[in-house]
Design a protein around this motif. Sequence first.
Motif, mmCIF file in Angstrom:
data_model
loop_
_atom_site.group_PDB
_atom_site.id
_atom_site.type_symbol
_atom_site.label_atom_id
_atom_site.label_comp_id
_atom_site.label_asym_id
_atom_site.label_seq_id
_atom_site.Cartn_x
_atom_site.Cartn_y
_atom_site.Cartn_z
ATOM 1 N N TRP A 202 -16.973 28.279 -31.512
ATOM 2 C CA TRP A 202 -17.917 29.218 -30.792
ATOM 3 C C TRP A 202 -19.334 28.885 -31.985
ATOM 4 O O TRP A 202 -20.537 28.936 -31.683
ATOM 5 N N LYS B 299 -20.829 38.705 -19.172
ATOM 6 C CA LYS B 299 -19.163 39.245 -19.222
ATOM 7 C C LYS B 299 -18.653 39.798 -20.986
ATOM 8 O O LYS B 299 -18.265 38.974 -20.762
ATOM 9 N N PRO B 300 -19.702 40.216 -21.929
ATOM 10 C CA PRO B 300 -19.304 39.834 -22.893
ATOM 11 C C PRO B 300 -18.056 40.076 -23.052
ATOM 12 O O PRO B 300 -17.941 40.189 -24.409
ATOM 13 N N THR C 184 -15.695 40.369 -21.313
ATOM 14 C CA THR C 184 -14.021 39.569 -21.714
ATOM 15 C C THR C 184 -14.641 37.833 -22.403
ATOM 16 O O THR C 184 -12.622 37.829 -23.224
ATOM 17 N N LEU C 185 -15.079 37.096 -23.201
ATOM 18 C CA LEU C 185 -15.141 36.484 -24.378
ATOM 19 C C LEU C 185 -14.798 37.108 -25.524
ATOM 20 O O LEU C 185 -14.420 36.496 -25.740
ATOM 21 N N PHE D 179 -22.389 40.287 -29.368
ATOM 22 C CA PHE D 179 -23.290 40.013 -27.945
ATOM 23 C C PHE D 179 -23.993 40.918 -27.008
ATOM 24 O O PHE D 179 -24.595 40.901 -26.741
ATOM 25 N N TYR E 204 -23.861 29.787 -23.469
ATOM 26 C CA TYR E 204 -23.064 30.946 -24.095
ATOM 27 C C TYR E 204 -24.196 32.406 -23.681
ATOM 28 O O TYR E 204 -24.047 33.216 -23.540
ATOM 29 N N GLY F 107 -11.347 37.227 -26.700
ATOM 30 C CA GLY F 107 -10.605 35.707 -27.251
ATOM 31 C C GLY F 107 -11.397 35.545 -28.767
ATOM 32 O O GLY F 107 -10.148 35.191 -29.072
ATOM 33 N N LEU F 108 -12.328 35.602 -28.642
ATOM 34 C CA LEU F 108 -13.081 35.237 -30.270
ATOM 35 C C LEU F 108 -12.425 36.270 -31.228
ATOM 36 O O LEU F 108 -12.541 35.787 -32.274
ATOM 37 N N VAL G 227 -23.309 34.565 -20.501
ATOM 38 C CA VAL G 227 -21.739 34.529 -20.673
ATOM 39 C C VAL G 227 -22.020 35.807 -21.507
ATOM 40 O O VAL G 227 -21.701 37.172 -21.284
ATOM 41 N N GLN G 228 -22.837 35.792 -22.915
ATOM 42 C CA GLN G 228 -22.678 36.856 -23.257
ATOM 43 C C GLN G 228 -24.214 38.150 -23.043
ATOM 44 O O GLN G 228 -23.772 39.149 -23.418
#
Length: 383
Positions: free
Chosen positions: A263, A245-246, A248-249, A304, A238, A252-253, A241-242
């Motif tokens: 999450w 590439k925060p 991109t995530l 993020f 987690y 979605g969230l 990614v955060q």
Amino acid sequence: MNVTPFQITIPDTALHDLHERLSRVRWPQCVADLGWREGTDEAFLKRLVDYWQNGFDWRTQESRLNALPQFTTRIDDRTIHFVHARGKGPAPLPLILTHGWPGSFIEMEAIIPLLADPASHGGDPRDAFDVVVPSLPGYGFSSAPSTPGTGPSEVARVWAALMEGLGYGRYGVQGGDWGAAVSTWLAFQNPENVAGLHLNYIPGSYRPPLDGGEAPPSPEETQFLDTAKAWADAEGGYAHVQGTKPQTLAFGLNDSPAGLAAWIAEKFYSWSDNGGDLEKAISLDALLTNISIYWFTGTIGSSFRMYLESRRRPVHFTSGQRVLPPTGIAAYPRELPLPPRSWIERVYNVQRWTTMPRGGHFAAMETPHELADELRTFFRPLR
């Protein structure tokens, strides 16, 4: 500093939109009986989403939160939301508490009255605090950074300006998770203002100097570094990614309440002292109130950024640098990997180390009375 009273007022349209989205979740195909081993448990999440849609009463939670003395102010062209509870005692000590991720200011909700009004909760009024609980920039009701560059070190400067603007020249600081990083920088940058620093977590990026003639890591310290690396390999996806590439995530969230709940809930399960049952540590109402704040404010993506910015400026120290204010550490049994005292004392002025009997990463939510007692004890000689 201009301070404006604040009340949470989520529009009915936002509630209707949330309920409509929850009614049409597209569930993935899952391998049966995985539990929490590969992420959020399917059965738990379906029950949580059903309760969010059909049982959870946001208006009740909103009304309760609005009983807290909340305010906003402008600092460096950004809006900062904060709770400011005046202490009830002969000489309250100002204390700024900083939350972390995936929490919010509500992490401190239960502990605020214990600290501000100890006499009403079996304590001594001489231990009262003026409690300040700001929301981190880009979390909840504090505005999100519009440009790069707002990490824990920069937030610490904003907090110093906030405390100065509130009229506090000397104060205590406390935090866990990102709150530990912000509090560390606040104490490091303002030793003349910080009466004491209390942490229930040591920033994951913390590194003492090792290249200026300092002693090499001891066997115990080396073992901790190996443990922390193994934990990061197994549990740190987690954060990677955060921190890389925060955005991109975030797409979605920010669009799926079920995805957002999955999450966040997984971290509360993995990091709390719950014995395999999250609700033993964090109630569904408390969990969903926190998740709802992220949802209604659309701030999961901006939250993020702290990971990204911390990678650019981690909590690293060079030879001769010290965090001078007296430091207290509360070590919780279900906390993320905590360094040995010797590793922390290479930079921090550790004056108190308390092994707590129970609790995990969300100390103020899980064990508010025990943490309040610990803070009263630590700050008592520093007043």
